[in-house]
Design a protein around this motif. Structure first.
Motif, PDB file in Angstrom:
ATOM      1  N   LEU A   7      24.559  20.108  69.358  1.00 19.64           N
ATOM      2  CA  LEU A   7      23.317  20.877  69.414  1.00 19.64           C
ATOM      3  C   LEU A   7      23.651  22.312  69.788  1.00 19.64           C
ATOM      4  O   LEU A   7      24.439  22.548  70.689  1.00 19.64           O
ATOM      5  N   THR A   8      23.025  23.239  69.101  1.00 21.49           N
ATOM      6  CA  THR A   8      23.144  24.647  69.475  1.00 21.49           C
ATOM      7  C   THR A   8      21.739  25.231  69.509  1.00 21.49           C
ATOM      8  O   THR A   8      20.828  24.745  68.821  1.00 21.49           O
ATOM      9  N   LEU A   9      21.566  26.261  70.320  1.00 24.10           N
ATOM     10  CA  LEU A   9      20.254  26.914  70.363  1.00 24.10           C
ATOM     11  C   LEU A   9      19.845  27.464  69.005  1.00 24.10           C
ATOM     12  O   LEU A   9      18.690  27.302  68.601  1.00 24.10           O
ATOM     13  N   PRO A  10      20.761  28.111  68.235  1.00 24.80           N
ATOM     14  CA  PRO A  10      20.349  28.588  66.907  1.00 24.80           C
ATOM     15  C   PRO A  10      19.873  27.450  65.991  1.00 24.80           C
ATOM     16  O   PRO A  10      18.897  27.602  65.254  1.00 24.80           O
ATOM     17  N   GLU A  13      16.396  26.431  67.226  1.00 26.58           N
ATOM     18  CA  GLU A  13      15.429  27.478  66.876  1.00 26.58           C
ATOM     19  C   GLU A  13      15.145  27.485  65.384  1.00 26.58           C
ATOM     20  O   GLU A  13      13.986  27.604  64.969  1.00 26.58           O
ATOM     21  N   ASP A  14      16.185  27.337  64.552  1.00 22.52           N
ATOM     22  CA  ASP A  14      15.993  27.297  63.092  1.00 22.52           C
ATOM     23  C   ASP A  14      15.113  26.120  62.693  1.00 22.52           C
ATOM     24  O   ASP A  14      14.229  26.253  61.834  1.00 22.52           O
ATOM     25  N   THR A  15      15.351  24.976  63.304  1.00 24.52           N
ATOM     26  CA  THR A  15      14.566  23.775  62.982  1.00 24.52           C
ATOM     27  C   THR A  15      13.104  23.962  63.374  1.00 24.52           C
ATOM     28  O   THR A  15      12.197  23.691  62.580  1.00 24.52           O
ATOM     29  N   LEU A  16      12.889  24.443  64.592  1.00 27.39           N
ATOM     30  CA  LEU A  16      11.509  24.668  65.036  1.00 27.39           C
ATOM     31  C   LEU A  16      10.821  25.736  64.197  1.00 27.39           C
ATOM     32  O   LEU A  16       9.643  25.597  63.853  1.00 27.39           O
ATOM     33  N   ALA A  18      11.399  26.391  61.088  1.00 29.91           N
ATOM     34  CA  ALA A  18      11.078  25.792  59.787  1.00 29.91           C
ATOM     35  C   ALA A  18       9.778  25.004  59.871  1.00 29.91           C
ATOM     36  O   ALA A  18       8.932  25.084  58.972  1.00 29.91           O
ATOM     37  N   VAL A  19       9.579  24.275  60.954  1.00 25.26           N
ATOM     38  CA  VAL A  19       8.339  23.512  61.130  1.00 25.26           C
ATOM     39  C   VAL A  19       7.160  24.472  61.254  1.00 25.26           C
ATOM     40  O   VAL A  19       6.110  24.278  60.631  1.00 25.26           O
ATOM     41  N   VAL A  20       7.318  25.535  62.033  1.00 29.30           N
ATOM     42  CA  VAL A  20       6.239  26.515  62.238  1.00 29.30           C
ATOM     43  C   VAL A  20       5.883  27.203  60.919  1.00 29.30           C
ATOM     44  O   VAL A  20       4.707  27.485  60.665  1.00 29.30           O
ATOM     45  N   ARG A  21       6.870  27.457  60.064  1.00 28.66           N
ATOM     46  CA  ARG A  21       6.583  28.085  58.756  1.00 28.66           C
ATOM     47  C   ARG A  21       5.646  27.213  57.930  1.00 28.66           C
ATOM     48  O   ARG A  21       4.837  27.711  57.165  1.00 28.66           O
ATOM     49  N   HIS A  22       5.755  25.894  58.100  1.00 32.97           N
ATOM     50  CA  HIS A  22       4.904  24.979  57.337  1.00 32.97           C
ATOM     51  C   HIS A  22       3.580  24.701  58.029  1.00 32.97           C
ATOM     52  O   HIS A  22       2.607  24.341  57.355  1.00 32.97           O
ATOM     53  N   ASP A  23       3.545  24.846  59.361  1.00 32.60           N
ATOM     54  CA  ASP A  23       2.299  24.665  60.103  1.00 32.60           C
ATOM     55  C   ASP A  23       2.354  25.545  61.354  1.00 32.60           C
ATOM     56  O   ASP A  23       3.011  25.185  62.334  1.00 32.60           O
ATOM     57  N   PRO A  24       1.669  26.690  61.315  1.00 32.99           N
ATOM     58  CA  PRO A  24       1.687  27.598  62.462  1.00 32.99           C
ATOM     59  C   PRO A  24       1.230  26.957  63.778  1.00 32.99           C
ATOM     60  O   PRO A  24       1.595  27.422  64.852  1.00 32.99           O
ATOM     61  N   GLN A  25       0.448  25.878  63.695  1.00 31.10           N
ATOM     62  CA  GLN A  25       0.031  25.191  64.916  1.00 31.10           C
ATOM     63  C   GLN A  25       1.231  24.615  65.676  1.00 31.10           C
ATOM     64  O   GLN A  25       1.133  24.328  66.867  1.00 31.10           O
ATOM     65  N   ALA A  26       2.343  24.462  64.994  1.00 27.18           N
ATOM     66  CA  ALA A  26       3.540  23.893  65.617  1.00 27.18           C
ATOM     67  C   ALA A  26       4.193  24.872  66.594  1.00 27.18           C
ATOM     68  O   ALA A  26       5.190  24.530  67.216  1.00 27.18           O
ATOM     69  N   ARG A  27       3.597  26.060  66.754  1.00 25.80           N
ATOM     70  CA  ARG A  27       4.060  26.939  67.839  1.00 25.80           C
ATOM     71  C   ARG A  27       3.817  26.245  69.179  1.00 25.80           C
ATOM     72  O   ARG A  27       4.511  26.499  70.148  1.00 25.80           O
ATOM     73  N   ASP A  28       2.814  25.385  69.195  1.00 24.58           N
ATOM     74  CA  ASP A  28       2.580  24.522  70.356  1.00 24.58           C
ATOM     75  C   ASP A  28       3.702  23.479  70.341  1.00 24.58           C
ATOM     76  O   ASP A  28       3.831  22.698  69.394  1.00 24.58           O
TER      77      ASP A  28
END
Length: 98
Positions: A7-10, A13-16, A18-28
């Motif tokens: 696991l790396t922070l980058p 962060e990249d995975t999260l 990618a999820v946010v790009r598809h659903d901005p609510q995933a910032r939560d």
């Protein structure tokens, strides 16, 4: 399962992101975690496992999640904890009687 996850922070962060790009609510983060669980379930459903194998795999994932979360909490706590206070020596010293 492989024992050598890196696991790396980058990567996280990249995975999260990618999820946010598809659903901005995933910032939560709670929503983001639900997406990650749903993705895991979706991928797992496409494996050639019977029900018992899937359940065993999910239990292993649960153990991994608990271990990683406990390790990270322990690291964060250690970093955030102030150093222990210096204590002054206390006592009475008397020379030996000869």
């Amino acid at each position: 399962m492989s024992g050598g996850l890196e696991l790396t922070l980058p990567m996280i962060e990249d995975t999260l992101n990618a999820v946010v790009r598809h659903d901005p609510q995933a910032r939560d983060e709670g929503i983001a975690i639900q997406y990650l669980a749903a993705i895991s379930g979706f991928v797992l459903a496409h494996q050639d496992f019977d029900r018992k194998q899937r359940e065993d795999f999910i239990e292993e994932l649960k153990r991994i999640m608990l271990q990683i979360s406990e390790d990270v909490i322990r690291q964060r706590t250690a970093q955030a904890a102030p150093p222990p206070p210096q204590q002054e020596a206390f006592g009475i010293w008397k020379p030996e009687k000869k």
